[in-house]
Enzyme design. Structure first.
Site, PDB file in Angstrom:
ATOM      1  N   TRP A 101     -11.970   1.428 -11.572  1.00 29.67           N
ATOM      2  CA  TRP A 101     -12.838   0.318 -11.144  1.00 29.67           C
ATOM      3  C   TRP A 101     -12.700   0.015  -9.666  1.00 29.67           C
ATOM      4  O   TRP A 101     -13.673  -0.364  -9.017  1.00 29.67           O
ATOM      5  CB  TRP A 101     -12.647  -0.903 -12.038  1.00 29.67           C
ATOM      6  CG  TRP A 101     -13.234  -0.577 -13.381  1.00 29.67           C
ATOM      7  CD1 TRP A 101     -12.564  -0.289 -14.532  1.00 29.67           C
ATOM      8  CD2 TRP A 101     -14.645  -0.390 -13.683  1.00 29.67           C
ATOM      9  NE1 TRP A 101     -13.460   0.054 -15.527  1.00 29.67           N
ATOM     10  CE2 TRP A 101     -14.723  -0.003 -15.041  1.00 29.67           C
ATOM     11  CE3 TRP A 101     -15.819  -0.501 -12.940  1.00 29.67           C
ATOM     12  CZ2 TRP A 101     -15.951   0.261 -15.679  1.00 29.67           C
ATOM     13  CZ3 TRP A 101     -17.036  -0.243 -13.563  1.00 29.67           C
ATOM     14  CH2 TRP A 101     -17.093   0.133 -14.915  1.00 29.67           C
ATOM     15  N   ASP A 170     -11.667  -8.382  -8.053  1.00 32.91           N
ATOM     16  CA  ASP A 170     -12.490  -8.117  -9.242  1.00 32.91           C
ATOM     17  C   ASP A 170     -11.634  -8.451 -10.465  1.00 32.91           C
ATOM     18  O   ASP A 170     -10.809  -7.653 -10.898  1.00 32.91           O
ATOM     19  CB  ASP A 170     -12.893  -6.634  -9.253  1.00 32.91           C
ATOM     20  CG  ASP A 170     -13.577  -6.246 -10.562  1.00 32.91           C
ATOM     21  OD1 ASP A 170     -13.821  -7.134 -11.408  1.00 32.91           O
ATOM     22  OD2 ASP A 170     -13.850  -5.045 -10.739  1.00 32.91           O
ATOM     23  N   LYS A 194     -15.798  -9.526 -21.310  1.00 32.02           N
ATOM     24  CA  LYS A 194     -14.444  -9.292 -21.822  1.00 32.02           C
ATOM     25  C   LYS A 194     -13.840 -10.609 -22.314  1.00 32.02           C
ATOM     26  O   LYS A 194     -13.537 -10.748 -23.491  1.00 32.02           O
ATOM     27  CB  LYS A 194     -13.584  -8.638 -20.754  1.00 32.02           C
ATOM     28  CG  LYS A 194     -14.062  -7.224 -20.437  1.00 32.02           C
ATOM     29  CD  LYS A 194     -14.012  -6.929 -18.979  1.00 32.02           C
ATOM     30  CE  LYS A 194     -14.722  -5.679 -18.532  1.00 32.02           C
ATOM     31  NZ  LYS A 194     -14.898  -4.556 -19.416  1.00 32.02           N
TER      32      LYS A 194
END
Ligand code: PMP
Length: 358
Positions: A101, A170, A194
């Site tokens: 990511w 992030d 999530k």
């Protein structure tokens, strides 16, 4: 009704109480209309989003000099939104590479800025976080970007560097799993799917002094200054997702907030890591102090047992345990909505599987 334990990395398990409430209100949320049928500018919806921001501010103790934005497009849109909004008249940005990511964020930032990868976990095969003292930060970077939880590799920062003025994070797969000191950051962002709700909406928390620098090329939908002025209502937002997000925040407040969630999450993760470490059949490669509380990858001693493990797991209601192809094996994502009982059921299954096949 039969619910299973869903270990998916996202979209992922939602709290049952939230789903039931949404079900109850689906046809008549207000004045005989579903929430997805009302105007985003109606008083009822405006009250919902004001309450939503209030709860997020309460849960995270967000200081008054930060704006809270609810934006469409997931976290990925912010991979571009961040350089477009924060670069200003600078040229360089610093990124820390801890896995897949981080690399996606770096790839997108390269379209807009000169990216310096100030540290990388590559040498550890992405099983750790580079020590803060070793980061080679630029002198004149607009910001430093980190990925506090790498969803695929299962690596999580257990603290944050101090003294970086514009630290950008992030938080997608760790957001709201434990308290975080917002004041250490210039900007935090996270996709919802999530720990916050259904996919399609993201939260951006940005310090006021980072506004008003957006490049004229910034799409208005991800222009933080405009969206802050418009209370995230520049265009029609994903209203149903926002409503669900609000219900999840309400649920989090009822659970006792992030201190309570952190205690539960740490317990769940510790029990699962102990089960993995205590066996000679299962393995997690991540350096202990950087192990994620949210995403726990593990491999079986024999790869050819993977598909049997998954089939048998599904038979007892343990779903979506297949690991990402980059890491292989299994991955258990155990976000806020995964009950402790779900983790214990998984551990019992793993131990039984090992007894029979180990
Ligand atoms: N960052 C991290 C850490 C993620 O785990 C994900 C999604 N798995 C993303 C960014 C991308 O999020 P989205 O799909 O919401 O754009």
């Amino acid at each position: 009704m039969s619910r299973t334990y869903n270990f998916s990395a996202g979209p992922s398990m939602m709290p049952l109480a939230v789903l039931k409430r949404a079900q109850q209100e689906l046809l008549d949320w207000n004045d005989g209309m579903s929430v997805m049928e009302v105007s985003h500018r109606s008083n009822a919806f405006l009250a919902l989003i004001a309450g939503c921001e209030e709860k997020l501010r309460l849960l995270l103790h967000i200081p008054a000099n930060y704006k809270v934005l609810f934006l469409p497009g997931g976290a990925t849109l912010q991979f571009a939104g961040i350089p477009l909004n924060l670069l200003g008249d600078k040229k360089h940005v610093d990124y820390i590479d801890t896995g897949v990511w981080s690399q996606k964020a770096i790839g997108e930032a390269k379209h807009y800025a000169t990216v310096n990868v100030a540290a990388s976990a590559k040498d550890s095969n992405y099983t750790s976080v580079p020590e803060f003292e070793e980061w080679q930060l630029s002198k004149d970077a607009a910001y430093v970007h980190i990925t506090p939880n790498e969803t695929i590799q299962g690596v999580e920062y257990q603290g944050f560097p101090t003294g970086i003025e514009n630290l950008v994070a992030d938080m997608s797969s760790t957001f709201l799993s434990r308290p975080v000191d917002v004041a250490k950051f210039g900007l935090l962002y996270a996709g919802a799917q999530k720990n916050m709700g259904p996919a399609g909406i993201a939260v951006v928390i940005v310090r006021d002094d980072l506004l008003n620098k957006a490049s004229p090329l910034t799409p208005v939908i991800t222009n933080y200054t405009v969206q802050a002025q418009e209370h995230s209502l520049y265009n029609t937002p994903p209203t149903f997702n926002w409503y669900m997000l609000n219900l999840v925040l309400e649920w989090l407040v009822e659970q006792g907030g992030l201190v309570s969630m952190a205690a539960i999450n740490q317990r769940k993760a510790t029990e699962l890591y102990n089960a993995i470490d205590g066996s000679s059949f299962y393995k997690n490669p991540v350096v202990k102090k950087y192990r994620s509380w949210m995403n726990i990858p593990f491999t079986l001693a024999q790869e050819n047992l993977d598909s049997l493990f998954l089939t048998e797991a599904e038979k007892v209601g343990l779903m979506n345990l297949k690991g990402h192809r980059i890491v292989g094996g299994m991955r258990a994502s155990i976000y806020n909505a995964m009950p402790e009982e779900g983790v214990r059921t998984l551990i019992a299954f793993m131990q039984d599987f090992e007894r029979r096949h180990g």
